[in-house]
Structures are given as C-alpha cells and as structure tokens.
Design a protein around this motif. Structure first.
Motif, PDB file in Angstrom:
ATOM      1  N   GLN A   1     -92.411   6.881 -78.867  1.00  0.00           N
ATOM      2  CA  GLN A   1     -92.091   7.190 -77.477  1.00  0.00           C
ATOM      3  C   GLN A   1     -92.209   8.687 -77.214  1.00  0.00           C
ATOM      4  OE1 GLN A   1     -88.163   5.938 -76.385  1.00  0.00           O
ATOM      5  NE2 GLN A   1     -88.092   7.201 -74.560  1.00  0.00           N
ATOM      6  N   TRP A   2     -92.922   9.010 -76.138  1.00  0.00           N
ATOM      7  CA  TRP A   2     -93.069  10.411 -75.735  1.00  0.00           C
ATOM      8  C   TRP A   2     -92.624  10.574 -74.276  1.00  0.00           C
ATOM      9  CZ3 TRP A   2     -98.019  13.524 -77.415  1.00  0.00           C
ATOM     10  CH2 TRP A   2     -98.076  13.583 -78.816  1.00  0.00           C
ATOM     11  N   ALA A   3     -91.952  11.674 -73.997  1.00  0.00           N
ATOM     12  CA  ALA A   3     -91.838  12.263 -72.652  1.00  0.00           C
ATOM     13  C   ALA A   3     -91.461  11.271 -71.563  1.00  0.00           C
ATOM     14  CB  ALA A   3     -93.150  12.966 -72.287  1.00  0.00           C
ATOM     15  N   THR A   4     -90.226  10.783 -71.617  1.00  0.00           N
ATOM     16  CA  THR A   4     -89.754   9.857 -70.595  1.00  0.00           C
ATOM     17  C   THR A   4     -89.578  10.544 -69.243  1.00  0.00           C
ATOM     18  OG1 THR A   4     -88.543   8.637 -72.297  1.00  0.00           O
ATOM     19  CG2 THR A   4     -87.927   8.224 -70.025  1.00  0.00           C
ATOM     20  N   THR A   5     -89.991   9.864 -68.163  1.00  0.00           N
ATOM     21  CA  THR A   5     -89.639  10.269 -66.811  1.00  0.00           C
ATOM     22  C   THR A   5     -88.552   9.325 -66.318  1.00  0.00           C
ATOM     23  OG1 THR A   5     -90.405  10.523 -64.522  1.00  0.00           O
ATOM     24  CG2 THR A   5     -91.615   8.965 -65.893  1.00  0.00           C
TER      25      THR A   5
ATOM     26  N   ALA B   1     -95.980   4.909 -75.259  1.00  0.00           N
ATOM     27  CA  ALA B   1     -95.797   4.664 -76.686  1.00  0.00           C
ATOM     28  C   ALA B   1     -97.136   4.975 -77.356  1.00  0.00           C
ATOM     29  CB  ALA B   1     -95.385   3.222 -76.964  1.00  0.00           C
ATOM     30  N   ASN B   2     -97.193   6.123 -78.009  1.00  0.00           N
ATOM     31  CA  ASN B   2     -98.478   6.613 -78.504  1.00  0.00           C
ATOM     32  C   ASN B   2     -99.066   5.751 -79.600  1.00  0.00           C
ATOM     33  OD1 ASN B   2     -99.218   8.718 -76.901  1.00  0.00           O
ATOM     34  ND2 ASN B   2     -99.035  10.298 -78.461  1.00  0.00           N
TER      35      ASN B   2
ATOM     36  N   HIS C   1    -100.213   9.726 -70.392  1.00  0.00           N
ATOM     37  CA  HIS C   1     -99.616  10.800 -71.181  1.00  0.00           C
ATOM     38  C   HIS C   1     -98.714  11.686 -70.332  1.00  0.00           C
ATOM     39  CE1 HIS C   1     -99.605  14.005 -74.272  1.00  0.00           C
ATOM     40  NE2 HIS C   1     -99.773  14.846 -73.260  1.00  0.00           N
ATOM     41  N   ASP C   2     -97.487  11.946 -70.832  1.00  0.00           N
ATOM     42  CA  ASP C   2     -96.552  12.875 -70.178  1.00  0.00           C
ATOM     43  C   ASP C   2     -96.460  12.602 -68.678  1.00  0.00           C
ATOM     44  OD1 ASP C   2     -96.142  14.012 -72.624  1.00  0.00           O
ATOM     45  OD2 ASP C   2     -96.847  16.002 -72.095  1.00  0.00           O
ATOM     46  N   ALA C   3     -96.065  11.400 -68.338  1.00  0.00           N
ATOM     47  CA  ALA C   3     -96.108  10.963 -66.948  1.00  0.00           C
ATOM     48  C   ALA C   3     -94.878  11.407 -66.165  1.00  0.00           C
ATOM     49  CB  ALA C   3     -96.234   9.446 -66.893  1.00  0.00           C
ATOM     50  N   SER C   4     -95.022  11.447 -64.833  1.00  0.00           N
ATOM     51  CA  SER C   4     -93.922  11.771 -63.930  1.00  0.00           C
ATOM     52  C   SER C   4     -94.030  10.878 -62.705  1.00  0.00           C
ATOM     53  CB  SER C   4     -93.975  13.244 -63.512  1.00  0.00           C
ATOM     54  OG  SER C   4     -92.927  13.557 -62.623  1.00  0.00           O
TER      55      SER C   4
ATOM     56  N   CYS D   1     -88.070  -4.809 -68.658  1.00  0.00           N
ATOM     57  CA  CYS D   1     -89.231  -4.044 -69.135  1.00  0.00           C
ATOM     58  C   CYS D   1     -90.535  -4.600 -68.587  1.00  0.00           C
ATOM     59  CB  CYS D   1     -89.266  -4.063 -70.672  1.00  0.00           C
ATOM     60  SG  CYS D   1     -90.707  -3.226 -71.374  1.00  0.00           S
ATOM     61  N   ASN D   2     -91.416  -3.692 -68.180  1.00  0.00           N
ATOM     62  CA  ASN D   2     -92.813  -4.011 -67.891  1.00  0.00           C
ATOM     63  C   ASN D   2     -93.694  -3.133 -68.766  1.00  0.00           C
ATOM     64  OD1 ASN D   2     -92.282  -5.840 -65.723  1.00  0.00           O
ATOM     65  ND2 ASN D   2     -91.901  -4.080 -64.397  1.00  0.00           N
ATOM     66  N   ILE D   3     -94.837  -3.668 -69.155  1.00  0.00           N
ATOM     67  CA  ILE D   3     -95.770  -2.920 -69.994  1.00  0.00           C
ATOM     68  C   ILE D   3     -97.091  -2.781 -69.242  1.00  0.00           C
ATOM     69  CG2 ILE D   3     -96.980  -2.817 -72.199  1.00  0.00           C
ATOM     70  CD1 ILE D   3     -94.779  -4.562 -73.381  1.00  0.00           C
ATOM     71  N   ILE D   4     -97.544  -1.544 -69.098  1.00  0.00           N
ATOM     72  CA  ILE D   4     -98.808  -1.242 -68.432  1.00  0.00           C
ATOM     73  C   ILE D   4     -99.842  -0.913 -69.505  1.00  0.00           C
ATOM     74  CG2 ILE D   4     -99.980   0.316 -66.826  1.00  0.00           C
ATOM     75  CD1 ILE D   4     -97.267   0.718 -65.438  1.00  0.00           C
ATOM     76  N   ASP D   5    -100.967  -1.578 -69.449  1.00  0.00           N
ATOM     77  CA  ASP D   5    -101.972  -1.458 -70.510  1.00  0.00           C
ATOM     78  C   ASP D   5    -102.863  -0.236 -70.285  1.00  0.00           C
ATOM     79  OD1 ASP D   5    -103.217  -2.081 -72.836  1.00  0.00           O
ATOM     80  OD2 ASP D   5    -104.555  -3.588 -71.968  1.00  0.00           O
ATOM     81  N   ARG D   6    -102.201   0.913 -70.156  1.00  0.00           N
ATOM     82  CA  ARG D   6    -102.896   2.196 -70.084  1.00  0.00           C
ATOM     83  C   ARG D   6    -101.926   3.264 -70.594  1.00  0.00           C
ATOM     84  NH1 ARG D   6    -105.273   4.894 -64.588  1.00  0.00           N
ATOM     85  NH2 ARG D   6    -106.402   2.914 -64.487  1.00  0.00           N
TER      86      ARG D   6
END
Length: 422
Positions: free
Chosen positions: A8-12, A26-27, A55-58, A47-52
């Motif tokens: 997990q990286w950079a939660t907004t 999730a890298n 990176h570092d989203a806001s 939870c929803n999962i987006i298939d893209r």
C-alpha cells in the motif's frame, strides 16, 4: 510474502456527506483500492477494486462528481463513478499537468488536489537537480484549464539537506492554515513535520516565506498522547495500537493470554527473519532511543531462535539460538554472524541503542541489568527503498526449518517476552 516496499502506498483520505473514503494503490498488485465507511473507528469498511494503478492519487469531490489526480511526472485526472466503484465510462480521463523534465531529478508526484476559493490547486513534490526535495503548487481557475506553478516550500531542515515536501494543507475551525509534510531523515525514516501556511496573492506559502521551520506557535489544543513508540509490559489481553505486525500473523502463533503478562511468540518455520510470519515491530524515534526486552527461552526447542532486531533491509539482530547441546547468544547481520557466546540459563535481557545522529545501532545483552556484554560492533543503518520504511525494533521467534517443508508453526517451540521498555 516479499511485498516489502511494494504494498500500500500513499492513501488519500476524504470525508464527504457522512462517509469516509480511503483510496490507495497496491503496488504489488498494480491495482487501486477504494474503501469507505460511515464509522472510521469501528472498521467494517466496504471495498472496491479498480483495475488501474493510480500512483500517489488524490480525490476531489466536485458538484456530485468525483475526480482522481494521480501520476509521476505527468499528472493525470481520471473521473470515477459517484460511489467510487469504478472509472466512469466516458468520463474525464486525461493529462492534467506535465511537470518539467530537463531540470528535475524527480518529476512531480504525490499530488494533492483542492478547490479553494476561485482556484483549483495541485500540490506535488519534485526534486530539482542540485537542490533538495521541493513542494510545488500548481493552480488554475478551471479544473481542466491551464495551470501555473510556484515553489511553496524549499530548503534544508533540522540540520539535513533532504528537504521537506509531499503532504497536505488544511484549515482549522479557527481559520488557521497548516500543512503536514514529510522529510526523509536517514535511517529513522520519513518523519512528519507541521508547517504554518499563509496565503499570498492566492498562493499557499508554507513555512517561513517558503523555508521549512522547526518551531512555531500553533492555536491547537493538545489531543491524546504520543503513541508512536511506548513501553509495554504485555499485561493487557490485546496488543496496544503502537505495535505493528510485519506480516499478517499466523492464527495461534502468538498469545498474550497463555501466560498472562508475557507476549508468547511461537517459532513458525521460516528461512529467515524476512519470511517469519509472527514478527512484532515498533517504530524507532530520533535523535536517539533505546529498546530493552526481557526474554525467557525455556520453551525454545533446538533449531529455533528468538530475539530482537533492528529491522530494515540492512538489519542486525541479537538473539538466542537453541541447539541440541546448549543455547547461544548470537549477534548477526545481513552478511552473517558477528558474535556468539554460550548462554547462561534460560533468561536474558537484550538491548538495542539507536543513534540517528550517526545512523548507527549497538547491541548488548545482560543477565542482571547492570553488566552489559556484547560485540564491539555498530550497525551502519541505511534507509532503503526496497523496504521503504525507517528502522523498527522487531520481536521474533522462528525455526530455521524451510517453510515449504513444515507449514505453519513448530508446535511447542516458543519464546516469552516479559516486557519491552522504550
């Protein structure tokens, strides 16, 4: 699994109309996860999962529509369904800002988007050649319009030239503005800093005229207590939130109740400490700190080991190694064994002293808490991106039997930690 540095990286995090939203990449899976809840303190997140991999989203919620600004170098904007369940078909999905290439060692990333007053603002971190990490702001009066930029925070901080950048700005109930930005601070990891924010000609300017400051007055009440690091006598039936499991722990592989007042960790089979499942960790703190534990090893069977570790990619551990004929005190790092001595009895005190002024750690043991022994050795600590965390102190017990041959835990082999004093 070995997802170090790639999870997990950079939660907004956003709170809109009574709902909390947390979106992150999730890298290791190259997907974007969106969690939502109405009760942030009681879990039960949907939870929803987006298939893209964004990176570092806001996130930006705007007039019933939801946008996500993300990327590295080229910052894109992608519209999501109103419930954030998927990318909106036919919605906005385009380049928003292309940060400079020629003058940057690190192009813009870590985007934070806001709509404040007449402007849309995108804050990002970049690293100009020959300079330090820098926080740059882009603004436009139209969401998809042309953006202009301004450096809003740049400079050394706390005796280091790493720079302070990447984070959020926010307004308090009193109308004051602040920012939370991080600094790469060597082996202790990325430290959070609070910076004042003033508005000048419609631009947020951080620190003192754009230079990071270490001390200033805030109009905020103290709240709760510092729970980054703390001592623990393991008297409670549940783990304190100050602790972090390095992996998802094995059920039945640890207990606070089998022997009240002790953290019992069973010796799960592993090829090394990076694979061991029931590794319990706590963060370290600069500029200097020390961790001491009392370890009882009467339940440790031959082929197993237990101790504490200065945990990062470049690690060092001090431990008890159980063999058929005896037990040994062993100090070892990534390159091999440094020190070995026959253990006297079953109980021992272990200690790690961290010096983040010099990024060194020292290891010792004692039987009485007064006379401390150990090698003339210092771990040269390094913060590395393969693990992407600062040093933590790890409590562990595992067996050297390869994990593919013996699944789960080594039944009956365990270590009891009486306390951790920080």
């Amino acid at each position: 699994r070995h997802a170090y540095g790639r999870g997990q990286w950079a939660t907004t995090l956003r709170y809109v109309d009574g709902v909390y939203y947390a979106l992150f990449i999730a890298n290791d899976q190259q997907k974007t996860f969106v969690y939502r809840t109405k009760d942030i303190e009681s879990s039960n997140w949907e939870c929803n999962i987006i298939d893209r991999a964004m990176h570092d989203a806001s996130l930006l919620f705007e007039d019933g529509r939801v946008y996500c600004v993300w990327g590295n170098g080229d910052l894109r904007i992608t519209e999501l369904e109103p419930d954030l369940s998927a990318i909106k078909e036919g919605g906005v999905d385009q380049l928003l800002i292309s940060t400079p290439r020629e003058t940057a060692m690190l192009r813009g990333e870590g985007a934070h988007i806001y709509h404040i007053g007449d402007y849309y603002y995108v804050l990002e971190i970049d690293w100009p050649r020959g300079g330090v990490r820098t926080e740059t702001c882009w603004r436009s009066k139209e969401l998809l319009g042309e953006y202009e930029s301004k450096v809003i925070l740049q400079g050394a901080f706390d005796g280091r030239g790493d720079g302070v950048a990447q984070g959020a700005i926010f307004e308090t109930q009193r109308g004051d503005w602040y920012s939370v930005m991080f600094q790469d601070h060597g082996a202790v990891g990325r430290i959070p800093t609070l910076q004042p924010v003033t508005w000048e000609d419609g631009w947020p300017v951080l620190g003192d005229g754009g230079v990071p400051v270490k001390e200033f007055d805030v109009r905020l009440r103290p709240w709760a207590e510092d729970k980054v690091c703390s001592s623990d006598d393991f008297d409670a039936a549940e783990l304190d939130l100050v602790w972090q499991w390095n992996h998802k722990p094995l059920d039945g592989g640890w207990s606070l109740t089998e022997r009240p007042g002790y953290m019992r960790i069973y010796a799960g089979a592993a090829e090394g400490i990076f694979d061991a499942r029931n590794v319990l960790t706590q963060r370290t703190k600069g500029p200097e700190c020390a961790t001491e534990v009392r370890l009882e090893t009467s339940g440790l069977k031959p082929g197993s080991r237990a101790g504490i570790c200065a945990f990062q990619s470049k690690f060092c551990a001090i431990e008890v190694e159980a063999a058929s004929e005896s037990k040994y005190i062993v100090v070892r790092d990534r390159d091999g064994e440094i020190f070995r001595d026959v253990m006297d009895g079953d109980d021992v005190l272990f200690r790690i002293d961290y010096d983040f002024n010099e990024d060194k750690a020292f290891f010792s043991y004692s039987y009485d808490g007064e006379i401390w022994l150990g090698p003339d050795y210092a771990l040269e600590m390094r913060y590395t991106l393969d693990f992407f965390t600062g040093y933590r102190t790890a409590l562990y017990s595992y067996s050297d039997i390869p994990s593919e041959n013996v699944p789960g835990c080594e039944i009956g082999s365990y270590a009891d930690f009486d306390y951790l004093h920080f």
